[in-house]
Motif scaffolding. Sequence first.
Motif, PDB file in Angstrom:
ATOM      1  N   UNK B 129       0.838  -1.204   0.000  1.00 54.15           N
ATOM      2  CA  UNK B 129       0.000   0.000   0.000  1.00 54.15           C
ATOM      3  C   UNK B 129       0.874   1.256   0.000  1.00 54.15           C
ATOM      4  N   UNK B 132       1.997   1.719  -3.455  1.00 55.81           N
ATOM      5  CA  UNK B 132       0.898   2.200  -4.301  1.00 55.81           C
ATOM      6  C   UNK B 132       0.631   3.679  -4.043  1.00 55.81           C
ATOM      7  N   UNK B 133       0.626   4.067  -2.761  1.00 59.66           N
ATOM      8  CA  UNK B 133       0.313   5.449  -2.412  1.00 59.66           C
ATOM      9  C   UNK B 133       1.345   6.403  -2.997  1.00 59.66           C
ATOM     10  N   UNK B 136       1.005   6.639  -6.694  1.00 58.80           N
ATOM     11  CA  UNK B 136      -0.125   7.503  -7.062  1.00 58.80           C
ATOM     12  C   UNK B 136       0.205   8.969  -6.782  1.00 58.80           C
ATOM     13  N   UNK B 152      -1.849  20.027  -4.456  1.00 58.24           N
ATOM     14  CA  UNK B 152      -2.608  18.782  -4.452  1.00 58.24           C
ATOM     15  C   UNK B 152      -1.748  17.629  -3.944  1.00 58.24           C
ATOM     16  N   UNK B 155      -1.474  17.753  -0.218  1.00 60.24           N
ATOM     17  CA  UNK B 155      -2.704  17.269   0.419  1.00 60.24           C
ATOM     18  C   UNK B 155      -2.735  15.747   0.398  1.00 60.24           C
ATOM     19  N   UNK B 156      -2.371  15.161  -0.756  1.00 61.04           N
ATOM     20  CA  UNK B 156      -2.383  13.699  -0.859  1.00 61.04           C
ATOM     21  C   UNK B 156      -1.387  13.077   0.113  1.00 61.04           C
ATOM     22  N   UNK B 159      -3.007  12.674   3.388  1.00 59.27           N
ATOM     23  CA  UNK B 159      -3.924  11.522   3.349  1.00 59.27           C
ATOM     24  C   UNK B 159      -3.157  10.213   3.478  1.00 59.27           C
ATOM     25  N   UNK B 160      -2.036  10.111   2.739  1.00 57.41           N
ATOM     26  CA  UNK B 160      -1.259   8.879   2.767  1.00 57.41           C
ATOM     27  C   UNK B 160      -0.743   8.609   4.174  1.00 57.41           C
ATOM     28  N   UNK B 162      -2.119   9.273   6.925  1.00 51.83           N
ATOM     29  CA  UNK B 162      -3.165   8.739   7.799  1.00 51.83           C
ATOM     30  C   UNK B 162      -3.511   7.321   7.397  1.00 51.83           C
ATOM     31  N   UNK B 163      -3.382   7.032   6.115  1.00 49.34           N
ATOM     32  CA  UNK B 163      -3.813   5.740   5.589  1.00 49.34           C
ATOM     33  C   UNK B 163      -2.939   4.592   6.080  1.00 49.34           C
ATOM     34  N   UNK B 166      -3.629   3.102   9.561  1.00 49.96           N
ATOM     35  CA  UNK B 166      -4.926   2.402   9.609  1.00 49.96           C
ATOM     36  C   UNK B 166      -4.784   1.018   8.995  1.00 49.96           C
ATOM     37  N   UNK B 167      -4.123   0.963   7.838  1.00 51.52           N
ATOM     38  CA  UNK B 167      -3.932  -0.339   7.194  1.00 51.52           C
ATOM     39  C   UNK B 167      -3.123  -1.258   8.081  1.00 51.52           C
TER      40      UNK B 167
END
Lengths: 239, 244
Positions: B129, B132-133, B136, B152, B155-156, B159-160, B162-163, B166-167
């Motif tokens: 992941x 992938x993040x 991306x 942008x 910002x991403x 998000x990454x 935080x992701x 969690x995963x």
Amino acid sequence: MSRVLNDLRQDLSRARSYFGHVFLHLQKDLRLEWRSRDSVVGMLFFALLVVIIFSLAFDPTAAISRQIAGGILWVALLFASFTALNQSWTREQRNRVLEAHRMSPASPSALFLGKALANLIFVSFVELILAPLFLIFYNLHALGEGWKMLIVMPLGTWALVCNGTFFAAMGLRTRNRELLLPLILVPISLPALMGMMQATTAILTGEFDPGLWIRLLIAYNIAFTTVCLLLFDAVLCAE
Amino acid sequence: MRRSHIFGFIALVWFLLTLTAIVYATRLALFVAPTEATMGNVQRIFYYHVPSSMLSLIFPYVNLVASIFYLVLRRRDPLRALTADALALAAAEVTVVYSSISLLTGMLWGRAVWGIWWTWDARLTSMLLLWLLYVSYLMLRKLSATGQSQTLAAVLSVFAAIDVPIVFMSIRWWRGQHPSPVFGGGADTGIDPSMMPAFGWNVLAWAMWGVFLLVFRFALERRRQASEQDAALIAIEASLEIAQ
């Protein structure tokens, strides 16, 4: 004491005007959709096609379809929501409405929240129609506690729609808008997708407890809704 | 002019030191460290797999901190914000390099020891992941409109950040195939002291190489930004001349 009361009253009126803006945006999106109905109809037909193609390709027996239906349902909804999410922002570009939104003194996150709620309503509507068809094509009846789907569906849909609306706004002014959304949304939503699929499979097969995955979805939703609301300003005015 | 000479000299010395460290670490890993009891020589991939995995978890923090700096500074101090953005981009690219190496060496090792190339285990999934993040992230930078891509991407990056936790937490609840932490996992964990120098030198050497790549890419991106600014300035001047 009177100052504290005064501050409180001010906060309250600010919150009321904020939610008033959210409600206005929601109303506007619902009205636009009611007049054209193109994104809901498109999404519905697309999801139906995905469900039919998977059923045709695998022709699963009842036992196998319980194992795979959770995954297929969410994949169909994910693909279908891409089409609607892109459209929901394209609407704002006609007649340069988006520039007007950027100039307005209303909070940008109210625009985001209103649109995300409208998308939630659209995707939930698609789910309501899709669910019976799904049961027919895959000969399903849940072996676990079926009522828990009523918790999983809204949580999973919000997880898709909240981040999806946010990232669709990111690609708003790019040439490859249609391409960009799935490329960003799928990796970020991976934990949520895993939660939805596992929870649905748990309910359909009754083999394990979906509670863990429901808690994961709740945590994911709280974390990402907060970040989306905080950062939407930066995305809307990215230049 | 003199300042850039000094930087060039430091970079050259750092590069030579890094090469020396890599050569020495490779010698330790392949020839000096003892052969592992159960896995044999296959275990030597450990000296490459673990350092690159560790480093691919460190560079995302550089990316996150630089992205947050960019978001804070982009209105107040745009020039300094551009520096932060160049650092974020460099860190993201180095992250992709190291996590690719970690995934590839992990697959080779898994095939030899577990008999399978891939399994959906907690660590493997979260590393994939991460990869992938950041791919991306680089795609977003490539595809988004000019002038917006820095914001942008920043910002991403938030998000990454935080992701990934969690995963990691969510898949820990599944049973894992990957061995439990080798270091700091309790009384029974750790490697034989005779393997320690090879491991330590490899971590140091690959960290130095990572820092070299990071700074090199950062300097390259700064030059690209400077040439872009020059081009913009020339365009503005040209448009003024026509107006006169």
